[in-house]
Scaffold this active site. Structure first.
Site, mmCIF file in Angstrom:
data_model
loop_
_atom_site.group_PDB
_atom_site.id
_atom_site.type_symbol
_atom_site.label_atom_id
_atom_site.label_comp_id
_atom_site.label_asym_id
_atom_site.label_seq_id
_atom_site.Cartn_x
_atom_site.Cartn_y
_atom_site.Cartn_z
ATOM 1 C CD GLU A 168 -18.362 30.241 8.838
ATOM 2 O OE1 GLU A 168 -17.198 30.292 8.412
ATOM 3 O OE2 GLU A 168 -19.006 31.270 9.170
ATOM 4 C CE LYS A 171 -12.069 39.659 11.359
ATOM 5 N NZ LYS A 171 -12.351 39.502 9.920
ATOM 6 N NE ARG A 215 -22.100 36.042 9.245
ATOM 7 C CZ ARG A 215 -21.825 37.273 9.698
ATOM 8 N NH1 ARG A 215 -20.616 37.782 9.542
ATOM 9 N NH2 ARG A 215 -22.759 37.976 10.313
ATOM 10 C CE LYS A 260 -13.341 34.583 11.827
ATOM 11 N NZ LYS A 260 -13.497 33.878 10.561
#
Length: 525
Positions: A271, A393, A231, A226
């Site tokens: 990302e 997540k 995003r 992550k």
């Protein structure tokens, strides 16, 4: 206009989500065009009335009301639109009250002076609730407990559609949404966006609690890092290229070093980062590029943008969202090898054998400046929204620090009567001994009961007033949770927290025992 005002007033005090949905759905079904389209845009945050600013409203009211009286009233009420609506002394007007639909069009293109005259005349034609709603509309500060998603959900329920159907075409339409209502009411087919670089609703992950991890069949999941960026979605179609944030905001203008070099057709998910010599820069570096309408050559050079890709939604005009994650990943890898989009790379799939290995990877995230891990079911299709189960997540644990409340300000909407926005500081050595310097600001993490107690504490301990801001006695310690800390030249302390929020209020702890700035600086990587 009065009907919209009543809607806003009822939304503000409607406690339940279903109550808000019903109020909006009834309005969208029965209000005339273009009023309902303007209302929809306002509630969804898609209306931009450029010629009306809060400073314009303040100047208008202080021409009719003693500035000192207005200042004290604003301080007590805490909301500009509500204060002006209540205190405004009417004069006879030679015009009728405006309809909702005519307000944006009449203000469009006006100079600040001309807009001020028009707004002044409208204020004279409306009652207090109408004035309040009109001012909320023209200044863009709805804050009635309605998100863009909730407004679209109400619209879908009003006409028996799925909200994802509306999301698919939303970003190709503009207020007052005549095409949208024509389709919803069955007069035309759904607007065709196949030749437009429109935003496609994102698939989101659910937080993973450690105790839930043992229940998952980990062999069915792939793991990714992550990343500590934002995003984004790149949409390219028929020579049109757009870069969108996770909420569908078009941020293309701030990132010409991305959009100007796109030569493919498709929709990619990834990302947005700042990358230097292959290394991901701290999030604070990326913040220098966000929310800007123009970027300088120096900024492009010193904060180079990069997108780490992890999904593909469309390849040319082929919709891939119905494929499994494994199939989409294969398509993404093939696509990237063929197209080699500049300033992009692929987010790696992280191998792991068992829960212990996964936990070890997560533990190493902070040192590597990663936010945590993503777990994605290998067979999951790309579903808009946040479906339960396919994606998780697993973020690293939050950092915490004991800080001292320094300043407080009233909130908005339901919180307009409470001091709910707090600036807090840490100790350092000053010229005259220990001194507090601000290290962050938070307005979440406490309960309604705690908010009432915090509000009373601020009122009882105010030592100085700066407009709507109150400086308080340095006597209340708050344990603040935050995700990371970075150097920042914009703050007196030289540091900035990312996502600070209240973790615990330490009513019992003396302020002098709160943490020092050096403790925060040691957390910088």
């Amino acid at each position: 206009m009065l009907r919209f005002a009543r809607l806003l007033d009822r939304l503000l005090y409607a406690p339940q989500r279903n109550s808000k949905l019903k109020l909006m759905a009834d309005y969208f079904r029965t209000a005339p065009d273009p009023d309902r389209g303007i209302a929809l845009a306002a509630l969804a945050g898609a209306l931009d009335v450029k010629s009306a600013k809060p400073s314009t409203i303040r100047a208008l009211v202080t021409e009719r009301v003693d500035p000192e009286l207005f200042g004290w009233s604003y301080d007590f009420v805490g909301d500009l639109a509500e204060t002006v609506a209540l205190i405004w002394p009417e004069k006879p007007a030679n015009r009728a009250a405006p309809s909702l639909g005519e307000i944006p069009s009449e203000l469009a293109g006006l100079s600040a002076a001309a807009a001020s005259e028009v707004i002044e005349s409208w204020l004279d034609t409306l009652d207090p609730t109408g004035r309040w709603a009109m001012l909320k509309l023209v200044t863009g500060g709805m804050r009635v407990g309605v998100s863009a998603r909730l407004a679209k959900t109400a619209l879908a329920e009003a006409f028996g559609r799925e909200v994802d159907e509306i999301e698919e075409i939303w970003h190709g339409l503009a207020p007052p949404y005549g095409e949208l209502f024509d389709w919803l009411e069955g007069r035309t087919d759904r607007p065709d966006m196949s030749a437009r670089a429109v935003f496609r609703p994102l698939m989101l992950a659910n937080p993973l609690e450690k105790e839930d991890l043992a229940r998952l069949d980990l062999s069915a999941y792939a793991a990714e890092w992550k990343w500590d960026g934002i995003r984004v979605q790149i949409a390219a179609r028929c020579n049109e290229v757009r870069l969108y944030s996770r909420t569908g905001d078009d941020i293309s203008a701030a990132f010409p070093d991305i959009v100007d070099f796109v030569s493919f057709e498709g929709v990619l998910d990834g990302e947005l980062l700042v990358l230097r010599e292959g290394e991901v820069a701290p999030f604070n570096d990326l913040q220098q590029r966000l929310n800007r309408k123009r970027v300088t050559a120096k900024m492009l050079r010193e904060h180079p943008a990069h997108i780490r890709l992890y999904d593909i939604l469309f390849e040319r005009d082929e919709d891939l969202r119905g494929l499994s994650f494994t199939e989409r990943r294969t398509r993404l890898e093939t696509f990237w090898e063929r197209e080699k989009p500049v300033r992009t790379d692929l987010s790696e799939i992280v191998p792991f054998e068992d829960i212990a290995a996964l936990e070890a990877l997560r533990e190493a995230c902070r040192e590597a400046q990663l936010e945590g891990l993503m777990l994605k079911r290998r067979d999951s299709v790309y579903q808009p929204g946040r479906p339960k189960g396919p994606w998780f997540k697993w973020k690293r644990d939050a950092l915490t620090l004991d800080t001292v409340v320094m300043y407080a300000q009233r909130g908005h909407g339901k919180r307009s009567s409470f001091y709910s926005d707090f600036t807090f500081g840490a100790w350092r050595d000053g010229e005259e001994g220990p001194e507090l310097v601000p290290v962050g600001k938070a307005y979440s993490g406490f309960t309604d009961e705690e908010l009432k107690r915090l509000d009373k504490w601020v009122r009882d301990n105010t030592i100085q007033r700066y407009g709507p801001v109150r400086e308080v006695t340095p006597g209340l310690v708050v344990e603040v949770a935050f995700d990371s800390v970075h150097r920042s030249s914009r703050h007196k302390s030289g540091v900035a927290m990312r996502f600070p929020r209240f973790h615990r209020i330490r009513w019992d702890k003396p302020a002098e025992e709160a943490d020092r700035l050096e403790s925060l600086e040691q957390l910088i990587h």
